[in-house]
Design an enzyme around this catalytic site. Structure first.
Site, PDB file in Angstrom:
ATOM      1  N   HIS A 165       0.851  -1.194   0.000  1.00 20.31           N
ATOM      2  CA  HIS A 165       0.000   0.000   0.000  1.00 20.31           C
ATOM      3  C   HIS A 165       0.887   1.245   0.000  1.00 20.31           C
ATOM      4  O   HIS A 165       1.908   1.297   0.693  1.00 20.31           O
ATOM      5  CB  HIS A 165      -0.918   0.004   1.212  1.00 20.31           C
ATOM      6  CG  HIS A 165      -2.015  -1.011   1.143  1.00 20.31           C
ATOM      7  ND1 HIS A 165      -3.084  -0.872   0.293  1.00 20.31           N
ATOM      8  CD2 HIS A 165      -2.212  -2.177   1.804  1.00 20.31           C
ATOM      9  CE1 HIS A 165      -3.894  -1.911   0.431  1.00 20.31           C
ATOM     10  NE2 HIS A 165      -3.386  -2.719   1.338  1.00 20.31           N
ATOM     11  N   PHE A 198     -11.167  -8.206  12.554  1.00 20.15           N
ATOM     12  CA  PHE A 198     -11.228  -6.964  13.332  1.00 20.15           C
ATOM     13  C   PHE A 198     -12.605  -6.334  13.155  1.00 20.15           C
ATOM     14  O   PHE A 198     -12.912  -5.786  12.098  1.00 20.15           O
ATOM     15  CB  PHE A 198     -10.121  -6.010  12.888  1.00 20.15           C
ATOM     16  CG  PHE A 198      -8.835  -6.737  12.606  1.00 20.15           C
ATOM     17  CD1 PHE A 198      -8.189  -7.433  13.619  1.00 20.15           C
ATOM     18  CD2 PHE A 198      -8.311  -6.776  11.327  1.00 20.15           C
ATOM     19  CE1 PHE A 198      -7.024  -8.143  13.352  1.00 20.15           C
ATOM     20  CE2 PHE A 198      -7.146  -7.474  11.054  1.00 20.15           C
ATOM     21  CZ  PHE A 198      -6.504  -8.162  12.074  1.00 20.15           C
ATOM     22  N   ASP A 217     -15.231  -4.084  12.726  1.00 20.15           N
ATOM     23  CA  ASP A 217     -15.421  -2.666  12.474  1.00 20.15           C
ATOM     24  C   ASP A 217     -16.753  -2.441  11.767  1.00 20.15           C
ATOM     25  O   ASP A 217     -17.723  -3.143  12.047  1.00 20.15           O
ATOM     26  CB  ASP A 217     -14.251  -2.113  11.665  1.00 20.15           C
ATOM     27  CG  ASP A 217     -14.137  -2.774  10.277  1.00 20.15           C
ATOM     28  OD1 ASP A 217     -14.927  -3.698   9.980  1.00 20.15           O
ATOM     29  OD2 ASP A 217     -13.256  -2.361   9.500  1.00 20.15           O
ATOM     30  N   ASP A 231      -9.552 -10.668   6.559  1.00 16.89           N
ATOM     31  CA  ASP A 231     -10.026  -9.331   6.924  1.00 16.89           C
ATOM     32  C   ASP A 231      -9.376  -8.267   6.057  1.00 16.89           C
ATOM     33  O   ASP A 231     -10.060  -7.400   5.478  1.00 16.89           O
ATOM     34  CB  ASP A 231      -9.724  -9.058   8.399  1.00 16.89           C
ATOM     35  CG  ASP A 231     -10.216  -7.694   8.851  1.00 16.89           C
ATOM     36  OD1 ASP A 231      -9.584  -6.676   8.461  1.00 16.89           O
ATOM     37  OD2 ASP A 231     -11.209  -7.618   9.595  1.00 16.89           O
ATOM     38  N   ASP A 246      -9.716  -4.276   1.772  1.00 17.34           N
ATOM     39  CA  ASP A 246      -9.186  -3.724   0.523  1.00 17.34           C
ATOM     40  C   ASP A 246     -10.213  -3.826  -0.601  1.00 17.34           C
ATOM     41  O   ASP A 246     -10.355  -2.908  -1.420  1.00 17.34           O
ATOM     42  CB  ASP A 246      -7.914  -4.478   0.117  1.00 17.34           C
ATOM     43  CG  ASP A 246      -6.733  -4.158   1.014  1.00 17.34           C
ATOM     44  OD1 ASP A 246      -6.802  -3.177   1.770  1.00 17.34           O
ATOM     45  OD2 ASP A 246      -5.741  -4.915   0.951  1.00 17.34           O
TER      46      ASP A 246
END
Length: 368
Positions: free
Chosen positions: A78, A267, A269, A340, A345
């Site tokens: 990235h 994770f 979110d 994840d 992405d």
């Protein structure tokens, strides 16, 4: 252990840091996040997992990960992520995940939402955070230094406003809470860890679960847990993603070497649940679906929010198991972290291309 009894593992970590006992090696550490997710899934009323869609998603995710050669190395590819594998990068990642929460905006005009100008383009969401920190370092601000965080004359609220200055007028959400997270972390590091997060890593002794538990035990801003159906349930989103970022950045070596990295879950979110819902893996009750579609906020700790997060963790675990069941040794390196990262992405890429259907849930908190 009953619901109201203290968490003995976290208490043990606190005792160890004070030199009151020695760590036990009889039982490997565990975060109990996956156990919590299973409990939430079993008791959820408004969120369900579609087994057939989950199997189809597992096949699609595996195929696309192979096409893209997706691996821990993808993290450093990235544009804004650190490229060097050294101590300053550890400090950068620690600050990054201290502040890695709540970037969504209510502004209906995407061009007017909080964003950061850096390297000739505007960065939004999580990438606005990374861009702001990289920009601050370029400007000579020692923003990743824990002692600097506690310098009230230099590290002021005005400076943080400068660090997070936005291209449009809209400011970064929860700036005061972000500043407090950093200052709290600076105090904890100074009092318990020689003013360095690297000491935390050393004390965890190459255990991902131990590092997560240490963070949760000592840093209140990492203690991401709620009550659900009379029981404490754990998510530990930012503590877990901190460990995962270290692992990915250092490709499982040096500061990112963890013998139990596969204990880390997805994770929880708001973006990955959105992707899981678009894939048909997560199903919502009509009331919850309507609430999300109408962009109404859900309070942190509300049963809906807990179910969304817990079922997302469990869903990614089922995807991981299905990939391993279908592909065996070839899929040995595929864990919840990579799934994840890949889903996040993917949803961001789809968003840029206007391919995202539906909205993500909106909860304003420091947990994610």
């Amino acid at each position: 252990m009953s619901d109201d009894e203290p968490d003995e593992e976290l208490l043990s970590l606190l005792r160890q840091s004070l030199g009151l006992n020695t760590p036990s090696i009889s039982q490997p550490p565990e975060t109990k996040v996956l156990e919590s997710a299973s409990f939430i899934y079993d008791h959820a009323l408004s969120v369900a997992i579609d087994s057939q869609s989950t199997k189809a998603a597992a096949a699609s995710i595996w195929e696309r990960m192979q096409e893209k050669n997706y691996s821990p190395k993808s993290w450093s590819e990235h544009d804004l992520h650190p490229k060097s594998q050294d101590a300053p990068t550890v400090d950068f990642i620690f600050l990054m995940d201290l502040l890695n929460f709540s970037f969504w905006s209510d502004n209906p005009d995407p061009t007017q939402r909080f964003s950061v100008e850096y390297r000739g383009q505007r960065w939004t969401g999580y990438w606005s955070l990374v861009a702001a920190l990289q920009r601050a370092l370029d400007e000579g601000i020692p923003i990743t230094s824990p002692p600097f965080w506690l310098d009230e004359k230099e590290c002021t609220e005005e400076l943080w406003r400068h660090v997070f200055r936005s291209a449009p007028p809209e400011p970064i959400p929860l700036l005061a809470e972000r500043i407090e997270c950093v200052r709290e972390a600076g105090r904890v590091l100074r009092e318990h860890f020689d003013a360095s997060f690297r000491t935390c890593i050393e004390r965890a002794d190459r255990s991902a679960a131990a590092l997560v538990n240490l963070l949760v035990a000592h840093f209140p801003c990492f203690n991401d847990a709620q009550r659900f159906e009379g029981r404490k349930v754990r998510f530990y989103k930012r503590a877990q993603i901190l460990v995962a970022d270290l692992w990915a950045c250092f490709e499982g070596g040096s500061y990112g070497e963890f013998r139990d990295i596969d204990t880390i879950t997805m994770f929880a979110d708001y973006r990955v649940p959105q992707m899981l819902h678009q894939l048909g893996c997560l199903r919502y009750s009509p009331n919850l679906e309507k609430h999300i579609r109408e962009l109404k906020e859900i309070e942190s700790g509300d049963a809906w929010e807990v179910e969304l997060r817990g079922c997302s963790i469990w869903c990614v675990e089922l995807i991981r198991r299905e990939i391993l069941r279908e592909h065996g040794e070839k899929a040995k390196g595929v864990n919840a972290i990579l799934i994840d990262f890949f889903l996040y992405d993917t949803v961001k890429e789809m968003e840029r291309n206007g391919q995202v259907e539906g909205e993500h849930h909106r909860t304003r908190s420091i947990w994610y």
